[in-house]
Scaffold this motif. Structure first.
Motif, short mmCIF file in Angstrom:
data_model
loop_
_atom_site.label_atom_id
_atom_site.label_comp_id
_atom_site.label_asym_id
_atom_site.label_seq_id
_atom_site.Cartn_x
_atom_site.Cartn_y
_atom_site.Cartn_z
N ASP A 55 0.83 -1.21 0.00
CA ASP A 55 0.00 0.00 0.00
C ASP A 55 0.86 1.26 0.00
O ASP A 55 0.69 2.17 0.81
N VAL A 56 1.78 1.32 -0.97
CA VAL A 56 2.67 2.46 -1.11
C VAL A 56 2.65 2.91 -2.56
O VAL A 56 2.71 2.09 -3.49
N TYR A 57 2.53 4.21 -2.75
CA TYR A 57 2.59 4.81 -4.08
C TYR A 57 3.93 5.51 -4.24
O TYR A 57 4.37 6.26 -3.35
N VAL A 58 4.61 5.27 -5.38
CA VAL A 58 5.91 5.89 -5.65
C VAL A 58 5.84 6.59 -7.00
O VAL A 58 5.62 5.94 -8.03
N PRO A 59 6.02 7.92 -7.04
CA PRO A 59 6.03 8.63 -8.32
C PRO A 59 7.20 8.18 -9.21
O PRO A 59 8.26 7.81 -8.71
N ASP A 60 6.98 8.24 -10.50
CA ASP A 60 8.05 7.93 -11.44
C ASP A 60 9.17 8.95 -11.33
O ASP A 60 8.98 10.07 -10.82
N LEU A 61 10.35 8.58 -11.83
CA LEU A 61 11.49 9.47 -11.82
C LEU A 61 11.14 10.78 -12.55
O LEU A 61 10.59 10.77 -13.64
N GLY A 62 11.44 11.89 -11.92
CA GLY A 62 11.15 13.20 -12.49
C GLY A 62 9.90 13.84 -11.92
O GLY A 62 9.67 15.04 -12.13
N PHE A 63 9.07 13.07 -11.22
CA PHE A 63 7.86 13.60 -10.60
C PHE A 63 8.06 13.77 -9.10
O PHE A 63 8.57 12.86 -8.43
N VAL A 64 7.67 14.92 -8.57
CA VAL A 64 7.65 15.17 -7.13
C VAL A 64 6.29 15.75 -6.79
O VAL A 64 5.80 16.65 -7.49
N GLN A 65 5.66 15.26 -5.71
CA GLN A 65 4.31 15.69 -5.36
C GLN A 65 4.34 17.05 -4.65
O GLN A 65 4.04 17.18 -3.47
N ASP A 66 4.74 18.07 -5.40
CA ASP A 66 4.77 19.43 -4.87
C ASP A 66 4.42 20.38 -6.00
O ASP A 66 3.92 19.96 -7.04
N GLU A 67 4.68 21.66 -5.83
CA GLU A 67 4.27 22.64 -6.84
C GLU A 67 5.13 22.62 -8.09
O GLU A 67 4.87 23.39 -9.02
N THR A 68 6.14 21.74 -8.16
CA THR A 68 6.88 21.56 -9.41
C THR A 68 6.21 20.53 -10.31
O THR A 68 6.60 20.37 -11.47
N ALA A 69 5.24 19.80 -9.78
CA ALA A 69 4.55 18.77 -10.55
C ALA A 69 3.65 19.41 -11.61
O ALA A 69 3.25 20.57 -11.48
N PRO A 70 3.32 18.68 -12.67
CA PRO A 70 2.39 19.24 -13.67
C PRO A 70 1.01 19.49 -13.06
O PRO A 70 0.61 18.83 -12.10
N ARG A 71 0.31 20.45 -13.64
CA ARG A 71 -1.03 20.80 -13.17
C ARG A 71 -2.09 20.28 -14.13
O ARG A 71 -1.86 20.16 -15.34
N LEU A 72 -3.27 19.99 -13.59
CA LEU A 72 -4.38 19.60 -14.45
C LEU A 72 -4.86 20.78 -15.28
O LEU A 72 -5.31 20.60 -16.41
N ASP A 73 -4.77 21.97 -14.74
CA ASP A 73 -5.24 23.16 -15.42
C ASP A 73 -4.41 24.33 -14.91
O ASP A 73 -4.12 24.40 -13.71
N TYR A 74 -4.03 25.23 -15.81
CA TYR A 74 -3.14 26.32 -15.43
C TYR A 74 -3.88 27.64 -15.22
O TYR A 74 -3.25 28.71 -15.21
N GLY A 75 -5.18 27.56 -15.00
CA GLY A 75 -5.96 28.76 -14.75
C GLY A 75 -6.74 28.67 -13.45
O GLY A 75 -6.24 28.21 -12.43
#
Length: 428
Positions: A122-142
């Motif tokens: 029961d552990v989720y690990v982001p792929d290399l290059g992804f960090v769960q913070d404000e550097t991550a991609p957004r669903l919408d930029y508005g």
């Protein structure tokens, strides 16, 4: 920590459970957004056999330090082999990745990572290059926050909804009697690269299309603006396909220009660049006192090698969206991962009075704007295609439709009560 904290979690840091999923052990699982006193954002994992009694796991599903409160988490599988959605409790592992989306209260934006989920630990690990913070991609930029998805078993797709928050001051919201609304529903799936999510308005939106206008193979000359006649510009669906010529004349991007929103904050009428700004001016008054622009600019990297790389910037600029200077007129922007030297550039924009939802590059980037014009309303709203760059741009095609209003059940009448004059609930 408050005296009423349970398992070390303050009640005001416990919110927004996800859709539950079934584990290999037959137990249900659900995650809840939270944070610690040290600003560690996390999603707490709970398990249940009967869906009534839930037990908190000893470890969170995932966390990231110094990110603050995680609201409205969403956790779901996506297929790596196509655009079909995947049911939340799917056990397939070979052709599935997982998405964790969180809404960061400190920025009021939605961010996602793509990664792997270990069902046994029961552990989720982001792929290399992804960090769960404000550097991550957004669903919408508005103007878009607190989104959630659900799986549509009938059409085998995952559908995303988001909250479109306000740009007007609180006193105007009080006068209106309401604030905020749901976005157009979107289908969401994993790109072939496995590195980004794609979004597109669900196909049912097309049933609202009315009168249609088509352009084919028009040239937007440098500095030109062409009006799109024949549609209700205050409520419309517009799809455009652009082709850029003489791409080598794109401006070299300044290495310090890493913030797309800052670049987009330049009013497009004052920008003098090689390729772009080009795109649409929506909810525009006839004399251009008011308008909201959705457009692209193209840059090239200052590469000493012969392999020049091009960057496509998508903007939604609200600088002149309203004569009301109390409204939030922020500009929004994002880089779109397409190669304009080999690919056309697509733009779809849905306009619904105060809403402007735009999808660039086939849904690779989405920007939602909330605007309140005072002049460009109803029949006085206009739609234009424009090009402020020094090089011409081809409009391979432009299709615009007037949009009809959706049929909504009258909330004052229960949908379970049959009316005397109809066999269906009242609609308006």
């Amino acid at each position: 920590m408050t005296p009423n904290a349970v398992n070390g979690i303050d009640p005001d840091r416990f919110r927004d459970p996800t859709t539950a999923w079934l584990g290999l052990d037959g137990e249900w699982r659900v995650i809840v957004g939270s944070s610690t006193d040290e600003r560690r954002g996390l999603v707490l994992l709970y398990k249940s056999r009967d869906f009534f009694n839930w037990t908190q796991s000893t470890k969170p599903l995932h966390y990231e330090d110094l990110t603050g409160m995680w609201e409205c988490p969403d956790f779901f599988p996506v297929s790596t082999t196509g655009s079909d959605g995947v049911e939340t409790s799917s056990f397939g592992q070979d052709e599935v990745k997982y998405v964790l989306k969180v809404s960061l209260i400190e920025t009021l934006h939605d961010y996602y990572t793509i990664g792997s989920y270990d069902r046994e630990k029961d552990v989720y690990v982001p792929d290399l290059g992804f960090v769960q913070d404000e550097t991550a991609p957004r669903l919408d930029y508005g103007k878009y926050y607190a989104s959630k998805t659900f799986y549509d078993d009938d059409k085998k797709r995952r559908i995303l909804w988001g909250w479109v928050n306000e740009s007007s001051p609180a006193k105007d919201d009080i006068k209106k009697g309401w604030a905020g609304l749901q976005s157009f529903p979107r289908k969401i799936w994993l790109d072939e690269s496995g590195k980004e999510l794609l979004q597109w308005p669900i196909e049912e939106i097309e049933t609202l299309r009315g009168t249609q206008v088509n352009w084919h193979n028009k040239i937007l000359e440098a500095g030109s603006t062409l009006q799109v006649h024949g549609v209700t510009a205050a409520q419309a669906d517009v799809e455009v396909l652009f082709k850029v010529n003489e791409i080598e004349k794109a401006d070299v991007i300044d290495p310090s220009w890493t913030d797309p929103q800052k670049i987009c904050s330049q009013e497009e009428s004052s920008v003098k660049s090689g390729i772009g700004p080009f795109g649409l001016k929506v909810l525009a008054s006839k004399d251009m006192e008011e308008y909201t622009s959705v457009y692209f600019r193209i840059f090239k990297s200052n590469d000493t090698n012969k392999n020049t790389k091009y960057l496509v910037l998508m903007c939604s600029n609200q600088n002149r969206s309203s004569l009301n200077d109390e409204n939030d007129k922020s500009a929004f922007g994002a880089f779109v991962a397409i190669d304009p030297s080999h690919q056309t550039i697509s733009l779809r924009t849905l306009i619904d009075h105060s809403i402007v939802e735009s999808y660039g590059g086939g849904g690779r980037k989405c920007i939602t704007s909330r605007v309140y014009p005072k002049l460009a309303i109803g029949e006085n709203a206009n739609l234009f295609a424009f090009n402020k760059g020094t090089q011409s741009v081809d409009v391979l095609s432009l299709s615009a439709w007037s949009l009809k209003s959706a049929h909504v059940n009258d909330e004052s009448i229960s949908p379970f009560i049959e009316r005397e004059d109809s066999h269906s609930p009242k609609q308006s």
